[in-house]
Design a protein around this motif. Structure first.
Motif, PDB file in Angstrom:
ATOM      1  N   UNK A   1       0.824  -1.204   0.000  1.00 28.92           N
ATOM      2  CA  UNK A   1       0.000   0.000   0.000  1.00 28.92           C
ATOM      3  C   UNK A   1       0.862   1.260   0.000  1.00 28.92           C
ATOM      4  N   UNK A   2       1.973   1.239   0.726  1.00 26.57           N
ATOM      5  CA  UNK A   2       2.897   2.377   0.688  1.00 26.57           C
ATOM      6  C   UNK A   2       3.456   2.562  -0.725  1.00 26.57           C
ATOM      7  N   UNK A   3       3.707   1.451  -1.408  1.00 27.80           N
ATOM      8  CA  UNK A   3       4.279   1.527  -2.755  1.00 27.80           C
ATOM      9  C   UNK A   3       3.341   2.198  -3.749  1.00 27.80           C
ATOM     10  N   UNK A   4       2.046   2.319  -3.425  1.00 24.01           N
ATOM     11  CA  UNK A   4       1.098   2.971  -4.316  1.00 24.01           C
ATOM     12  C   UNK A   4       1.126   4.487  -4.205  1.00 24.01           C
ATOM     13  N   UNK A   5       1.833   5.024  -3.200  1.00 27.48           N
ATOM     14  CA  UNK A   5       1.874   6.470  -3.025  1.00 27.48           C
ATOM     15  C   UNK A   5       2.659   7.126  -4.161  1.00 27.48           C
ATOM     16  N   UNK A   6       2.381   8.402  -4.352  1.00 26.24           N
ATOM     17  CA  UNK A   6       2.979   9.127  -5.470  1.00 26.24           C
ATOM     18  C   UNK A   6       4.501   9.162  -5.373  1.00 26.24           C
ATOM     19  N   UNK A   7       5.049   9.322  -4.155  1.00 24.09           N
ATOM     20  CA  UNK A   7       6.491   9.431  -4.013  1.00 24.09           C
ATOM     21  C   UNK A   7       7.212   8.115  -4.290  1.00 24.09           C
ATOM     22  N   UNK A   8       6.466   7.009  -4.375  1.00 20.67           N
ATOM     23  CA  UNK A   8       7.076   5.709  -4.664  1.00 20.67           C
ATOM     24  C   UNK A   8       6.710   5.175  -6.045  1.00 20.67           C
ATOM     25  N   UNK A   9       6.111   6.001  -6.903  1.00 17.56           N
ATOM     26  CA  UNK A   9       5.704   5.545  -8.237  1.00 17.56           C
ATOM     27  C   UNK A   9       6.249   6.484  -9.313  1.00 17.56           C
ATOM     28  N   UNK A  10       7.503   6.328  -9.693  1.00 15.49           N
ATOM     29  CA  UNK A  10       8.511   5.441  -9.098  1.00 15.49           C
ATOM     30  C   UNK A  10       9.272   6.149  -7.976  1.00 15.49           C
ATOM     31  N   UNK A  11       9.985   5.349  -7.200  1.00 12.80           N
ATOM     32  CA  UNK A  11      10.812   5.890  -6.134  1.00 12.80           C
ATOM     33  C   UNK A  11      12.292   5.838  -6.433  1.00 12.80           C
ATOM     34  N   UNK A  12      12.681   4.961  -7.392  1.00 16.96           N
ATOM     35  CA  UNK A  12      14.099   4.780  -7.706  1.00 16.96           C
ATOM     36  C   UNK A  12      14.279   4.742  -9.215  1.00 16.96           C
ATOM     37  N   UNK A  13      15.481   5.094  -9.628  1.00 18.49           N
ATOM     38  CA  UNK A  13      15.807   5.156 -11.053  1.00 18.49           C
ATOM     39  C   UNK A  13      17.130   4.447 -11.294  1.00 18.49           C
ATOM     40  N   UNK A  14      17.160   3.642 -12.368  1.00 17.91           N
ATOM     41  CA  UNK A  14      18.388   2.962 -12.774  1.00 17.91           C
ATOM     42  C   UNK A  14      18.716   3.401 -14.186  1.00 17.91           C
ATOM     43  N   UNK A  15      19.831   4.103 -14.340  1.00 17.24           N
ATOM     44  CA  UNK A  15      20.197   4.638 -15.647  1.00 17.24           C
ATOM     45  C   UNK A  15      20.532   3.527 -16.627  1.00 17.24           C
ATOM     46  N   UNK A  16      20.976   2.379 -16.142  1.00 22.44           N
ATOM     47  CA  UNK A  16      21.438   1.324 -17.045  1.00 22.44           C
ATOM     48  C   UNK A  16      20.303   0.679 -17.818  1.00 22.44           C
ATOM     49  N   UNK A  17      19.107   0.611 -17.181  1.00 21.03           N
ATOM     50  CA  UNK A  17      17.985   0.016 -17.916  1.00 21.03           C
ATOM     51  C   UNK A  17      16.854   1.007 -18.117  1.00 21.03           C
ATOM     52  N   UNK A  18      17.174   2.303 -17.994  1.00 24.56           N
ATOM     53  CA  UNK A  18      16.233   3.386 -18.258  1.00 24.56           C
ATOM     54  C   UNK A  18      14.970   3.251 -17.423  1.00 24.56           C
ATOM     55  N   UNK A  19      15.127   2.725 -16.213  1.00 24.84           N
ATOM     56  CA  UNK A  19      14.013   2.676 -15.278  1.00 24.84           C
ATOM     57  C   UNK A  19      12.959   1.639 -15.592  1.00 24.84           C
ATOM     58  N   UNK A  20      13.245   0.701 -16.482  1.00 26.14           N
ATOM     59  CA  UNK A  20      12.238  -0.289 -16.847  1.00 26.14           C
ATOM     60  C   UNK A  20      12.120  -1.413 -15.829  1.00 26.14           C
ATOM     61  N   UNK A  21      13.132  -1.579 -14.997  1.00 28.21           N
ATOM     62  CA  UNK A  21      13.116  -2.665 -14.024  1.00 28.21           C
ATOM     63  C   UNK A  21      12.468  -2.189 -12.730  1.00 28.21           C
ATOM     64  N   UNK A  22      11.530  -2.964 -12.224  1.00 28.79           N
ATOM     65  CA  UNK A  22      10.877  -2.603 -10.974  1.00 28.79           C
ATOM     66  C   UNK A  22      10.872  -3.821 -10.070  1.00 28.79           C
ATOM     67  N   UNK A  23      11.544  -3.721  -8.968  1.00 27.23           N
ATOM     68  CA  UNK A  23      11.639  -4.843  -8.039  1.00 27.23           C
ATOM     69  C   UNK A  23      10.732  -4.594  -6.843  1.00 27.23           C
ATOM     70  N   UNK A  24      10.038  -5.634  -6.353  1.00 28.07           N
ATOM     71  CA  UNK A  24       9.203  -5.457  -5.163  1.00 28.07           C
ATOM     72  C   UNK A  24      10.011  -5.351  -3.883  1.00 28.07           C
TER      73      UNK A  24
END
Length: 977
Positions: A474-497
C-alpha cells in the motif's frame, strides 16, 4: 501455423544446446579418481581437525551431487532417447533435461581440481581460491540460469506427459522403484537449484573455523562473495519464473476479461502468494467451517481463489502437480484493511464472508477472537467494581467472617489471574490469524458494504510476512514511490518489489539557523522492554536522537519516537555548545540474575547516549527516551572539540580535532565512564574525523591514513588509504571482511580488507549517476551506510544512491547496478542510519490451528514468569481503554504485579496516532536467553539533510513538492521473514 510454431520452438531448444562454450568430454574415473583425503597426521590443532572434517563434507557432498547428475543423464535421458518406439519425442526430452549435460561437465572439472587441491591439503590448507576460480566464470552462471529458468516448464512438461502418456508414467515408476534411495526424478532434478546454498553453508563453516591471518581467510571470503552473488541471481530468476507460472495459472481461471488481461500484462507483479485456511466462526465463537484458499497479493490487487483437485495421486507422488484455481473474490489493494483482534469495527455494514447472516446487528463482527476481547473487557470491568468494593469493605466498623479486606483482596487476585489467562488466549488467537476487511458490493441503498475474511496462516512468521507485505504494497502505491528509484542502465524499466519505500518525511529544527550541521546516531531504546506480537504491522521500535550545531554558542537535540508509522518529536534538549557527534551505549548485561535485579531497580543507569560537543565536553545522558537526564560530563584537558565517538566493550573512544584520541574506561562495577581513567593516544597531526569498531580493535582516520588501535593494549598500526596527502578519510563502514571508505574530496569510495588491509575495489559514484545527472560536477560523498545487502551513499548534492553488496561474511564488493532515489534532499545528506524490529523465538512458536478460543490456557504459566506480549487495538490512545491500563496492577509488593502489563503516562502521548490509528500495548519483559537469535521482521533507513524535492526520471529537474527545512526521510525495507 502449428508447423511454424513448432519450428520456432525447435530452434530455441535444440540449437541453443550447443552454444554454451562447453566441450562434451568424457572424464574417466581411472585417469582422474575422485578426491580422497589422506590419513590425518598427528599434532594438528583443534581448528585444523575441524577444517579437515569440513573438507571431507565438501568432498562427500560434491561426489554425491555429481553422482545424482550422472544418474539423471544415464538412467533417464539416455534410455528415453534410445527407446524404440519413443516414449517421448526427442524434442521434449531435450527440453526436460536442458543444460544438465553442461552442468555435469562443469562439476566434473571442479572435481578434478578439488582432487588435486585435497592431495596437497596438509601442506597448503587452502581451498577458497579453488571455488573462486571454478564458479566465477560467466559460463557457470549462464548454464545454471538456463536450467533454473527452464525448470518450471520442464516439470510442467513432465506432469503433462504423465497424464497423457501411460508409458512415460510407468517408466518413471519403474526407475524410482529400482533405485536404492527411491528418489524421484523431481528429487534428482531439484538438486542443481539447491547446490549453491549447500556450498555456502559449507564455506561458512570453514571460514568460522579459519583463524585470523590464515592464508585461506581472504580466499574463503571472496569465494563466499562469488557464491552468494551466484545464488542470489539464481534465486531471483527462480522467483520470477515461479511468479510468472503462478500468475498464468491464475489468469486462466479468471472469468473477468479485464482482470485476466491485467494479470497477463507486465504492469502487475506478484508480491506474495500462499495457501491459507479460511475459517468461518459462529456467533458463540465456534468454528463452523474451514477450507484451503490460495491468496495472491499483487502490487495493486488482492485475489482469493479456491483450490481445485490437484491431480491423480500416482502422478503427484512423482512430480509436483500444480493446482487449478477458481477465483473467489478480488479487491483493490488500497481498500483492504488488516483488522486485529479488539480493533473497533468501522461504521460500514460488516458481515463475515461465507458465514451465516449477521443476525441483524450492523457494525458487529461475529467472530471468535473478538468474543475473547469482550470477555476481557468484562473481566476488567468486574475487577474495577471489586476494587471499589474492597475500598468500601475497608471502611466497615465491625468484623465479619467472610466480609473483610483479606477476602476482597483474594477476589482481586483471582480476577487478575483470569485476566492474564484471557490475555494469553487472545495472544494465541491472534498469533496465526489474518483478519482482512475487504470491500464488497454496495447494499440496496447504495451504502458501502465490507465483509471480514479470517485466514489461519501456517506459522506466526507467515502472518507477519502477510501483514508487512500488505502494508508495504500500500505504501508503494503512493505518489512518491511511483517510481521511487531510477536505474540509468535500464532506463528505469526494471521494478523490483524489494526496493526501499519512502514511508514518511518530517521536518526537524523548524527554527531557522544559518549555521546548522545535522548529525545523528540511532539505536532502539528499552522504553518498551516487551517484544512485538506476531500479528501486526511493525515499524522500528525505539528513539532517534538528532543533534544540531545550532548557533555558535549552543547546540540542540531533538528526540523522535519510532513507535508509530510517522516519526514524532517527543522532546527537545538544549546543550551548552554545538554538538559534533553522538554515540548510543547499551547497558551491560553480565547475567540473567543481574538483569532481573536491574530491571526491578529504578536507579540503574541502563542505556546511555554520549554527546560530543564543540567545547571539548562529552555529555552522558542516562536515558534514551523523554526522561533523558545528564549524568556525567567528561572534559579533555585542552578543551579540544570532540569530532567522533565510539564505544567498544568497556572503553569509550573520543576523536579530537588536534589529532589525538581520548580513551575512557568504565568505573569498577559501574556502567558510567571513569573521568580519571582517561588515556591519550596520538593518532596523527590532522583531526581524527571518524572511528570504526571492529571485533577487538578501533580504526581511526587521520588525513589520508587510518590508524588501528588494539583493544586493551592501545598499540597502534597505521596504513595509507589514499595517495593524496590533502585528502581526508571522512566516512568508514564495515560489512563482513571489508571496510568501505569515503573521502573529503573526490567521488570515489574504496574497499579494504579488514585483515590484510589490501585495497580490493574502487567505485566512482559519479559514473553511477552520469546518465541521470549529465554535466554535473564531481559528486562528493557525505554519508555511508551498509544495511541489509545495500550500500547507501549520500552525496553533497542531496542525492541518495544504493548499491548491492553481499549480506554474508564475505567481502562486501559491489556486485550489481546502482539505483538512484528520486526523493532527494536539497542540500548534503548529513547522515544515514538504520533501525529494525525483532521478534523473540518464543513468540514464533506455532500454536495448534485446532486451538480455538475455548481451548485451555497454555500449561506451565500459573506461577512462572510470562513471556512479553503486545496486543494491537484500533484506538486513538491508551486512554481509550476501559478503566485502567490493560491489566490492573495489584499490590506493589506482590510478585504478581511484576507479571502484569504496565503503562507509563508517556505511552498515551507516544502511541496517539492520527494518520494510522493503531496502538501498541506494552508487554511484560521477556526472559532473555543468551543463546537465542531474535528474528528481524522489519527494517528502516533514515536520512537527514536540508530540504526535500522530487527528481524527474533521467534528469536533474526538480518536480513536485519542495521544502527547504531540515528534513528526515524514512525508508522501509521489504524483508523476507
Amino acid at each position: 501455423m502449428r508447423k511454424v510454431s513448432f519450428l520456432h520452438k525447435k530452434d530455441h531448444s535444440e540449437d541453443v544446446e550447443d552454444d554454451a562454450g562447453y566441450l562434451d568430454v568424457a572424464v574417466s574415473d581411472v585417469k582422474h579418481p575422485p578426491a580422497q583425503l589422506s590419513p590425518m597426521p598427528e599434532g594438528l590443532s583443534s581448528q585444523q581437525v575441524v577444517r579437515r572434517h569440513i573438507l571431507g563434507s565438501i568432498i562427500q557432498s560434491e561426489r554425491s551431487y555429481l553422482e545424482s547428475l550422472r544418474r539423471i543423464l544415464e538412467e533417464y535421458q539416455s534410455p528415453l532417447l534410445e527407446a524404440d518406439p519413443h516414449i517421448l519425442s526427442p524434442r521434449k526430452i531435450r527440453l526436460v533435461f536442458y543444460r544438465l549435460r553442461e552442468i555435469t561437465q562443469c562439476h566434473s572439472m571442479f572435481q578434478i581440481a578439488l582432487a588435486s587441491r585435497v592431495a596437497e591439503w596438509d601442506s597448503s590448507e587452502k581451498i577458497g581460491d579453488l571455488f573462486v576460480a571454478s564458479f566465477s566464470k560467466s559460463m557457470v552462471l549462464d548454464v545454471y540460469s538456463d536450467y533454473v529458468n527452464n525448470f518450471t516448464n520442464a516439470m510442467a512438461l513432465v506432469k503433462k506427459a504423465c497424464m497423457s502418456k501411460p508409458a512415460f508414467l510407468e517408466f518413471l515408476k519403474m526407475k524410482q522403484a529400482s533405485s536404492v534411495d527411491r528418489i524421484t526424478l523431481y528429487g534428482l532434478m531439484v538438486k542443481p537449484i539447491q547446490r549453491f546454498p549447500q556450498f555456502i553453508l559449507l564455506l561458512q563453516d570453514m571460514l568460522k573455523n579459519t583463524p585470523k591471518g590464515h592464508v585461506d581467510c581472504l580466499p574463503l571470503q571472496l569465494a563466499l562473495t562469488e557464491l552468494e552473488m551466484l545464488a542470489d541471481k539464481l534465486n531471483e530468476q527462480k522467483r520470477v519464473a515461479d511468479q510468472i507460472a503462478e500468475t498464468q495459472q491464475l489468469a486462466r481461471s479468471v472469468s473477468d476479461r479485464s482482470l485476466s488481461k491485467q494479470l497477463n500484462s507486465d504492469q502487475g507483479s506478484l508480491v506474495l502468494c500462499e495457501t491459507l485456511i479460511e475459517t468461518v466462526y459462529g456467533e458463540r465463537g465456534q468454528v463452523l467451517k474451514s477450507k484451503e484458499r490460495k491468496v495472491f497479493l499483487f502490487n495493486d490487487i488482492l485475489i482469493c481463489a479456491n483450490i481445485n483437485v490437484k491431480g491423480p495421486l500416482d502422478i503427484s507422488s512423482l512430480v509436483p502437480v500444480g493446482p487449478k484455481y477458481t477465483m473467489k473474490w478480488s479487491a483493490p489493494l488500497l481498500q483492504v484493511q488488516v483488522v486485529e483482534v479488539g480493533q473497533e469495527a468501522s461504521q460500514e455494514t460488516l458481515f463475515q464472508h461465507g458465514g451465516a447472516a449477521a443476525s441483524g446487528r450492523k457494525g458487529k463482527v461475529i467472530l471468535g477472537p473478538p468474543r475473547l476481547y469482550q470477555e476481557l473487557l468484562d473481566l476488567q470491568h468486574d475487577l474495577s467494581v471489586v476494587e471499589e468494593v474492597t475500598l468500601l469493605v475497608g471502611t466497615l466498623q465491625g468484623t465479619y467472617q467472610n466480609l473483610n479486606t483479606t477476602v476482597a483482596q483474594d477476589w482481586c487476585l483471582a480476577l487478575q489471574r483470569l485476566i492474564r489467562i484471557k490475555e494469553d488466549q487472545l495472544q494465541s488467537a491472534n498469533k496465526c490469524r489474518l483478519r482482512l476487511q475487504v470491500p464488497g458490493r454496495p447494499d440496496k441503498s447504495g451504502r458501502p458494504v465490507s465483509f471480514m475474511v479470517v485466514f489461519n496462516t501456517p506459522s506466526p512468521l507467515s502472518k507477519i510476512s502477510w501483514v508487512n507485505r500488505l502494508h508495504l504494497a500500500q505504501i508503494a502505491q503512493r505518489e512518491e514511490n511511483t517510481p521511487g528509484w531510477f536505474c540509468a542502465e535500464d532506463e528505469g524499466n526494471t521494478m523490483s518489489p524489494f526496493w526501499p519505500l519512502l514511508a514518511c518525511r518530517v521536518p526537524v529544527f523548524t527554527t531557522k539557523s544559518s549555521d546548522r550541521k545535522v548529525s545523528s546516531r540511532l539505536k532502539p531504546a528499552l522504553h518498551t522492554p516487551g517484544q512485538f506480537s506476531a500479528g501486526c504491522t511493525l515499524l522500528p521500535q525505539g528513539y532517534l536522537w538528532v543533534a544540531s550545531g545550532g548557533d555558535v554558542t549552543q547546540g540542540q537535540v531533538e528526540i523522535f519516537s519510532l513507535n508509530r508509522p510517522t516519526l514524532r518529536p517527543v522532546k527537545s534538549l538544549q546543550v551548552g555548545a554545538p554538538v559534533r557527534c553522538l554515540e548510543y551505549v547499551p547497558e551491560t548485561r553480565p547475567s540473567e540474575e543481574v538483569e532481573a535485579v536491574a530491571f526491578r531497580s529504578s536507579t540503574g543507569v541502563g542505556n546511555t547516549i554520549c554527546l560530543g560537543l564543540d567545547d571539548g565536553s562529552i555529555l552522558v545522558y542516562g536515558s534514551v527516551n523523554t526522561e533523558a537526564q545528564c549524568l556525567l560530563n567528561l572534559r579533555n584537558p585542552h578543551s579540544c572539540p570532540v569530532l567522533c565517538l565510539k564505544h567498544c566493550t568497556n572503553f569509550l573512544f573520543a576523536g579530537l580535532r588536534d589529532g589525538t584520541m581520548m580513551v575512557y574506561r568504565r568505573s569498577n562495577g559501574g556502567e558510567l565512564w571513569e573521568p580519571d581513567s582517561s588515556r591519550t593516544v596520538i593518532v596523527g597531526p590532522e583531526p581524527v574525523r571518524t572511528l570504526l569498531v571492529l571485533e577487538d580493535s578501533m580504526w581511526a582516520s587521520c588525513a589520508n591514513s587510518v590508524t588501528i588501535i588494539e583493544g586493551s593494549s592501545l598499540a597502534t598500526q597505521r596504513f595509507e588509504v589514499h595517495p593524496d596527502p590533502m585528502v581526508t578519510v571522512a566516512h568508514m563502514v564495515r560489512a563482513g571482511g571489508g571496510v568501505w571508505m569515503a573521502f573529503s574530496e573526490g567521488s570515489s569510495i574504496r574497499l579494504f580488507h579488514t585483515e590484510t588491509l589490501e585495497h580490493l575495489q574502487e567505485i566512482n559514484i559519479s559514473t553511477r549517476v552520469s546518465l541521470h545527472n549529465p554535466g554535473q560536477k564531481s559528486m562528493r560523498v557525505t554519508s555511508l551506510l551498509i544495511y541489509q545487502g545495500l550500500l547507501w551513499v549520500g552525496t553533497v548534492q542531496g542525492i541518495i544512491i544504493i548499491l548491492p553488496v553481499p549480506k554474508l561474511e564475505g567481502i562486501p564488493k559491489i556486485t550489481g547496478k546502482g539505483m538512484i532515489s528520486l526523493n532527494a534532499h536539497c542540500g548534503p545528506v548529513d547522515f544515514l542510519v538504520a533501525t529494525s524490529s525483532t521478534l523473540s523465538p518464543e513468540l514464533l512458536k506455532r500454536d495448534s490451528v485446532a486451538d480455538g478460543p475455548d481451548s485451555a490456557p497454555p500449561r506451565g504459566r500459573g506461577g512462572g514468569k510470562g513471556l512479553g506480549v503486545l496486543l494491537q487495538y484500533r484506538l486513538r490512545s491508551t486512554s481509550g481503554l476501559p478503566g485502567r491500563p490493560l491489566t490492573v496492577r495489584g499490590d506493589e509488593a506482590s510478585d504478581s504485579s511484576l507479571e502484569s502489563l504496565e503503562h507509563s503516562l508517556e505511552d498515551g502521548s507516544i502511541y496517539e496516532f492520527s494518520d494510522n490509528p493503531e496502538m501498541w500495548m506494552q508487554g511484560r519483559p521477556c526472559e532473555r536467553d543468551g543463546g537465542r537469535r531474535d528474528r528481524m521482521i522489519s527494517a528502516a533507513v533514515i536520512s537527514g539533510g536540508r530540504g526535500f524535492h522530487r527528481l524527474r526520471e533521467g534528469t536533474t529537474e526538480r518536480a513536485g513538492v519542495e521544502s527547504s527545512e531540515t528534513t528526515l526521510m524514512m525508508w522501509e525495507l521489504p524483508l523476507t521473514v
